[in-house]
Scaffold this active site. Sequence first.
Site, PDB file in Angstrom:
ATOM      1  CG  ASP A  10     -11.830  50.442  28.057  1.00 27.75           C
ATOM      2  OD1 ASP A  10     -11.746  49.260  28.422  1.00 27.75           O
ATOM      3  OD2 ASP A  10     -12.911  51.005  27.800  1.00 27.75           O
ATOM      4  CG  ASP A  12     -15.873  46.222  25.243  1.00 30.57           C
ATOM      5  OD1 ASP A  12     -16.863  45.549  24.963  1.00 30.57           O
ATOM      6  OD2 ASP A  12     -14.713  45.776  25.162  1.00 30.57           O
ATOM      7  CG  ASP A 168     -15.905  53.702  28.362  1.00 36.01           C
ATOM      8  OD1 ASP A 168     -15.046  52.832  28.636  1.00 36.01           O
ATOM      9  OD2 ASP A 168     -17.123  53.451  28.308  1.00 36.01           O
TER      10      ASP A 168
END
Length: 215
Positions: A10, A12, A168
């Site tokens: 991922d 961001d 995250d």
Amino acid sequence: MRNMDAYIFDLDGTLLDTLDDLAASANHALAVFGMPTHSTDDIRRFVGNGVRKLMERAVPDGERNPLFEEVLNTFRKYYMEHERDTTQPYPGIIPLLRHLKTLNKSVAVVSNKFDAATKSLCAHYFGPLVDVAIGESEHIQRKPAPDTVVEALRQLGIPAQKAVYIGDSDVDIATAANCGMPCISVLWGFRDREFLLAHGATTLVEKPEDILTIS
């Protein structure tokens, strides 16, 4: 997981700390149209499902607001001009990516950030350390649908069985599950340990270098 051939990240909250630039861009767009702005912590909770969903959560009445599309377009334009004002890789990310390349691992980024920004940020911060970068577009379903990860693996020429997904958020956990891949959840991003565990996280790391020690 050291026997994996591909590491799918991922963006961001995982590779890049983009939160302040996202918040500034969202609040700029809202202010242009005289709408209430939000704290950075609010924006932290709004991100993860693409910029349309971010602005749907930020704009009063969301998509029902008659000005929604104009606000969204203002956000997109401003963000593309200010995406690197404060954004930086998290500490340890560049050494991690360099080490993966020394091990001849393939690296891809799959994000719900719109595709132009995903490719621009990856090119600027990571250059040849990232082999494939794919963001949200109208041509492919965004995460947690598996489509963008499947496309990244196709471009890399690596099967899902030889890849691991790192993110995250709950969206990333669901994405990995939908792809039949193991998921590493990072603790330096936009969601905390309790949230991740409540959403099914099984492997958590506190520092980027910890990813290299997972067997």
